[in-house]
Scaffold this active site. Sequence first.
Site, mmCIF file in Angstrom:
data_model
loop_
_atom_site.group_PDB
_atom_site.id
_atom_site.type_symbol
_atom_site.label_atom_id
_atom_site.label_comp_id
_atom_site.label_asym_id
_atom_site.label_seq_id
_atom_site.Cartn_x
_atom_site.Cartn_y
_atom_site.Cartn_z
ATOM 1 N N LYS A 1 42.148 32.486 47.575
ATOM 2 C CA LYS A 1 41.946 33.902 48.385
ATOM 3 C C LYS A 1 40.340 34.397 48.124
ATOM 4 O O LYS A 1 39.659 34.103 47.088
ATOM 5 C CB LYS A 1 42.921 34.919 48.022
ATOM 6 N N ARG B 1 52.252 30.842 44.142
ATOM 7 C CA ARG B 1 52.220 30.019 45.366
ATOM 8 C C ARG B 1 50.779 29.760 45.473
ATOM 9 O O ARG B 1 49.884 30.266 45.445
ATOM 10 C CB ARG B 1 52.630 31.174 46.514
#
Length: 288
Positions: free
Chosen positions: A223, A257
């Site tokens: 991210k 995740r």
Amino acid sequence: MSAPVYQCGRFKFERTRPLVMGILNVTPDSFFDGGRFFERERALAHARRMWGDGADLIDIGGESSRPGASPVTESEELDRVLPLVETLAGAGYPLAVDTRKPAVMRATAAAGAAMINDIGALSAPGAIEACAQSGVGVCLMHMQREPQTMQVAPDYGDVVAEVRAFLEARARACLAAGIARECIAIDPGFGFGKTLAHNLQLLRSLGAFAATGFPVVAGLSRKSSLGAITGRDVDERMPASVAAALAAVARGAAIVRVHDVRETVDALRVWHAVEGKGEWTPTPLHAR
Ligand code: 9MG
């Protein structure tokens, strides 16, 4: 005393070690792997590779949630994910489906999906009922506003208290609708309406989420916060992603995740051994 469990349909995950959820985006436009696994055979091969690398669950998504992504119709999303769920669930793999649409939840659960991962925390009308009726595990994620606008000036008084109160309220709504407590996981939603400072504060405070008793899911892989810290482009954020997964697990995350399954599993296995936490148990699939 037996270990707490996270129950996902027919799969019972004993919470004796962190679980690794591999990401499989079958979208033309996801922020890291967009387009890479859009084609069915490639997607199946990637899923099988992630299982070989030690994934416990694979999270299949047919609609990108990156800021500014275009929404897809129900039939387009089903067309992308359902054939994969049918093939992989039919072969005995534990699958999550990343969706906000009740019709997609129902159809994929009927095809054998074990878990529904909803970035909208089952807020669509009929979503909670779709999950309650099928007995799947659910992941309730926090997001401030919607993907199109979420990164425009995210704003909180106390980010940890507000995100936690939201997730507890959503969990109560699920319990009231008949979803079993052991089927519910929560997720602070890193990057979903959060600045870097918010993300770091949430990561440092994951213990406050773990204290709810629900398994905590952490999704930091590749991210932009990791890019902001390291100065690396998305393609070069694997080491940062592994470090973030470790930091999350050390603070109480039960499920990470991730895109980089092999590297994350290796890092977590070392951490698990160093901490003296016992055997790294096989996944339900590998135990078959
Ligand atoms: C679909 N998706 C993208 N990022 C995510 C995250 O951080 N958590 C969960 N549960 N889902 C996510």
